[in-house]
Structure formats: C-alpha cells, structure tokens
Design an enzyme around this catalytic site. Structure first.
Site, PDB file in Angstrom:
ATOM      1  N   CYS A  89      44.730  66.770 -19.220  1.00 50.91           N
ATOM      2  CA  CYS A  89      44.737  66.125 -17.904  1.00 50.91           C
ATOM      3  C   CYS A  89      43.580  65.154 -17.699  1.00 50.91           C
ATOM      4  O   CYS A  89      43.662  64.258 -16.864  1.00 50.91           O
ATOM      5  CB  CYS A  89      44.706  67.178 -16.794  1.00 50.91           C
ATOM      6  SG  CYS A  89      46.159  68.237 -16.777  1.00 50.91           S
ATOM      7  N   ARG A 218      53.797  64.655   1.795  1.00 51.54           N
ATOM      8  CA  ARG A 218      54.792  65.325   2.635  1.00 51.54           C
ATOM      9  C   ARG A 218      54.227  65.474   4.045  1.00 51.54           C
ATOM     10  O   ARG A 218      53.381  66.330   4.315  1.00 51.54           O
ATOM     11  CB  ARG A 218      55.163  66.690   2.054  1.00 51.54           C
ATOM     12  CG  ARG A 218      55.828  66.602   0.698  1.00 51.54           C
ATOM     13  CD  ARG A 218      56.361  67.961   0.249  1.00 51.54           C
ATOM     14  NE  ARG A 218      57.103  67.842  -0.999  1.00 51.54           N
ATOM     15  CZ  ARG A 218      56.616  68.100  -2.211  1.00 51.54           C
ATOM     16  NH1 ARG A 218      55.354  68.484  -2.323  1.00 51.54           N
ATOM     17  NH2 ARG A 218      57.350  67.974  -3.283  1.00 51.54           N
ATOM     18  N   SER A 245      49.727  70.715  -8.210  1.00 52.09           N
ATOM     19  CA  SER A 245      49.904  69.264  -8.284  1.00 52.09           C
ATOM     20  C   SER A 245      51.366  68.927  -8.543  1.00 52.09           C
ATOM     21  O   SER A 245      52.113  69.713  -9.124  1.00 52.09           O
ATOM     22  CB  SER A 245      49.024  68.692  -9.394  1.00 52.09           C
ATOM     23  OG  SER A 245      49.314  69.319 -10.638  1.00 52.09           O
ATOM     24  N   HIS A 346      50.131  63.984  -9.861  1.00 51.35           N
ATOM     25  CA  HIS A 346      49.270  64.145 -11.034  1.00 51.35           C
ATOM     26  C   HIS A 346      49.989  63.632 -12.281  1.00 51.35           C
ATOM     27  O   HIS A 346      50.504  64.422 -13.080  1.00 51.35           O
ATOM     28  CB  HIS A 346      48.917  65.626 -11.169  1.00 51.35           C
ATOM     29  CG  HIS A 346      47.999  65.973 -12.296  1.00 51.35           C
ATOM     30  ND1 HIS A 346      47.243  65.054 -12.983  1.00 51.35           N
ATOM     31  CD2 HIS A 346      47.719  67.183 -12.870  1.00 51.35           C
ATOM     32  CE1 HIS A 346      46.535  65.673 -13.921  1.00 51.35           C
ATOM     33  NE2 HIS A 346      46.809  66.952 -13.872  1.00 51.35           N
ATOM     34  N   CYS A 376      39.875  69.743 -14.423  1.00 54.22           N
ATOM     35  CA  CYS A 376      40.176  70.794 -15.393  1.00 54.22           C
ATOM     36  C   CYS A 376      41.181  70.244 -16.403  1.00 54.22           C
ATOM     37  O   CYS A 376      41.985  69.364 -16.101  1.00 54.22           O
ATOM     38  CB  CYS A 376      40.728  72.036 -14.705  1.00 54.22           C
ATOM     39  SG  CYS A 376      42.221  71.759 -13.718  1.00 54.22           S
ATOM     40  N   GLY A 378      43.623  71.218 -20.180  1.00 51.58           N
ATOM     41  CA  GLY A 378      44.161  72.212 -21.087  1.00 51.58           C
ATOM     42  C   GLY A 378      43.162  72.592 -22.164  1.00 51.58           C
ATOM     43  O   GLY A 378      42.398  71.756 -22.641  1.00 51.58           O
TER      44      GLY A 378
END
Length: 390
Positions: A89, A218, A245, A346, A376, A378
């Site tokens: 990420c 939203r 996300s 994301h 953060c 993986g």
C-alpha cells in the site's frame, strides 16, 4: 548541500470500484496525471530523468512496467525512463522516497514519483493467484502466534490484523463506526469547500463522460447504518466494510528536484522532503508499523509530535489510525482533516502519492509548516514522511 523539494503534485479523482474510472486503462490513467503535472508546473518532460511509479498488482493491465509505459502514453520523449515498484500500500510513498534520495545523492536532478491502481480492472491479490507468496518457512515461523493455534496456518490477512489491533487497543465496534462516519463527514465538507479542486485533474472517460470528484464519499451514511454491516473477518469481530478503505481506481504524481535546480528552471517548490524513513513490525498483526515509523521519523527529524500541523495516517482500516493516535498522543483534530481512505478510497499503488498530494495542498492553503504522512503496508511495514512547507 543538495536537498529534495516537491515542485508539483496532482492526482485524479478517486473512482469507486466499477465506477467512473473503471473504463480507463491504468497506463492511460497514469499518463493523464503525468501530462497534468507537466502542464501545471511548467516542467519540460525532456528534463525528467526517471519516473518512479508505484503499483501493487503488477499483472494484466498493470504488468510490464506501468511507469515506463505511462511516460510513453503521456507523449513524453522516449528518452524518459520509468520503473515500477511494489511496497504494497505504500508503493507510491516509497516512490517519493526513492525520488528524493535520487536527487539528493546527485544521481538525477528531476524525478517524477507517483503511482496507480485500477482495482476495477485488476483484482486485489491477482498477482498472487495460484501461488504461495510467503513460502513454508515464513508460515512456519509464525505458527502459534497471538490468536492462532500451533497447528493453524496464520492467514497474513490485513482484515484479521485489523481485528487483532481492535482487540489489543480495546476499540469497540461503535468507536470504529464513529471514526468511519467522521471520515465521510470530513471528506464531504472538504468537497463542498472546494478543498480538492486545485489538486485534481478531471479525467475524461471512453464513453465521453468526465470524472471530476472523488466518488466514494457517502453523504447519507450514519452510525446506525454502519452498525448493520457484517463483520467478514471474525464472526464476533468489530471491523466491517464500512470501517475499511474502499476498493478504488486512481493515480497521482509528484515532481521532485533540488531547490537550486528548481530556481534555475523557473519551478516553484511547494515543500521540502524533510525526513523519509521506513520501518517494520509484526507481519501477522501487519498494520501497526506506522507507530514505530512515526517515532523513527520524528527522532531523525529532531521534532516532536506537537510540532506537526497535520497528520495523514492511511485509513486502511479504522483501527490503524486509532491505535496510532493512542500510541503517539497526537491531536485527533489534526488527523486526516479532509477525510481518509474510508471515504475517499484506497487505490493501492497510487494512495501514497494521492495522500501526499492532498496533504501538500492542505498545508499550502492553511500555512502549515510541517506535515507527516504514514501508511501501513503488507508484510508489517510502513513508510513515514515529514515534509516542510516552503
């Protein structure tokens, strides 16, 4: 002494999965922000010595070096090289780190960093399909860790990691849902105020339409609605799709050079890359590394958390920034003030550059001297970047 400054930052709107950007090839999406970056800054693409591009799922439409193909699709000179990297990420945040290191070291004078992910076209995890990316020895190392029996294979799943964080930091379902709602509310308020307008390059679509705003916000959600969602990672869990996300499409780009080179070529720096670090932590809980990465960045920068005027902590899952707040003692009002990935989306390989683009514009608009971004990643990693407004 050479430094690294950012002279331009631009992004696409972030599209929902199967939304307005789903018909745009990720190479073309990348090319769009490259062209917009050159137009808005006035940089000459012929001066770009490398394009460092983040992308996580490098298969299918995102295979064969998106970074190089993006430069070609943008119509930039064939002399402009490009490379594509994967730090999960944080890929495009790492691209910024590599670009900054390259210009500071004198290996280049102008580098473009950024990234892309079209999660509508390339499914998350597609690059691991049919494979065993961790290997048996990694899995054997972590048998019997927190929450798992010795004979039970550890899943290395981010959603499970988010549940473990929620348990460790005693974060309730209601607390997570309240945080998710606040992300949508802040993003909606930012849209209404035009806070994203200057950073977004609207994207034309193959059907003749145009995507001008982030699609994931939203405005009609509520804690009551969020409370109705299922918890997919644990039957008795607290994390839902609403506190995670959004799967998204998008790209972003940043131009990085030195102060001296910028002056000589009529470019106007937004900010200096003050400090850039990477850290790693437990790969099973996976999402806690922003905490040590932040401590490392502040220590190396000689700054305190209170010196930072805005914090962008990627909202991969709501427990991530909430645990970060608990451990750092940061001011919650300075955290993701324009909403985060829960509302804005994301697009994995593009998120680091998207977040940095948003933070830089927010700093400029509000006269904020220092900003800190961390994500953060993986494998239990995290990048952290401190930038200083110029």
């Amino acid at each position: 002494m050479r430094d690294a400054v950012i002279v331009g930052a631009v992004r696409t709107p972030v599209g929902r999965r199967k939304g307005g950007l789903s018909g745009v090839h990720p190479v073309d999406l990348s090319a769009h922000v490259l062209r917009a970056l050159a137009e808005r800054t006035g940089l000459d693409p012929a001066d770009v010595e490398d394009v460092v591009w983040g992308c996580v799922s490098q298969v299918g439409d995102q295979s064969w070096n998106v970074g190089r193909n993006a430069a070609l699709a943008a119509g930039w000179p064939e002399s402009v090289p490009g490379t594509t990297l994967d730090r999960q990420c944080g890929s495009s945040q790492q691209a910024l780190h590599f670009a900054a290191a390259t210009v500071v070291s004198g290996q280049a004078d102008l580098v473009v960093a950024g990234g892309v992910e079209s999660m509508s076209r390339v499914q998350m995890g597609a690059s691991a399909a049919g494979g065993l990316p961790y290997g048996n020895q990694v899995r054997d190392r972590y048998r019997g860790v927190e929450g798992f029996a010795v004979d039970e294979p550890v899943p290395f799943n981010q959603g499970v990691g988010a549940e473990l964080i929620a348990r460790r930091w005693s974060l309730s379902r209601t607390r997570l849902d309240e945080f998710a709602l606040a992300s949508h509310e802040r993003a909606a308020a930012a849209q209404d105020a035009g806070a994203f307008d200057a950073e977004i390059a609207p994207v034309g679509t193959p059907d003749g339409g145009k995507v001008t705003t982030d699609e994931g916000v939203r405005r009609d959600t509520s804690v009551a609605r969020l409370a109705e969602l299922k918890t997919p990672f644990r039957a008795d869990g607290v994390v839902t799709a609403g506190s995670a996300s959004q799967i998204s499409d998008g790209a972003a780009a940043l131009a990085v050079t030195t102060s001296e080179w910028a002056r000589a070529h009529g470019l106007h720096p937004l900010a200096r890359v003050h400090t850039a670090v990477v850290a790693a932590d437990d790969p099973v809980i996976m999402l806690t590394a922003p905490i040590p990465a932040t401590a490392k960045a502040l220590r190396r920068a000689g700054l305190d958390i209170t010196d930072i005027g805005v914090y962008e902590v990627n909202e991969a899952f709501a427990p991530v920034p909430l645990a970060w707040l608990a451990e750092t003692g940061a001011d919650p009002a300075r955290l993701n003030p324009l909403g985060g990935a829960i509302a804005l989306g994301h697009p994995l390989g593009g998120s680091g550059a998207r977040i940095m683009t948003t933070m830089l514009h927010h700093m400029r608009d509000n006269g904020i001297r220092y900003g800190l971004q961390t994500m953060c990643e993986g494998g239990g990693m995290a990048n952290a970047t401190i930038v200083e407004l110029l």
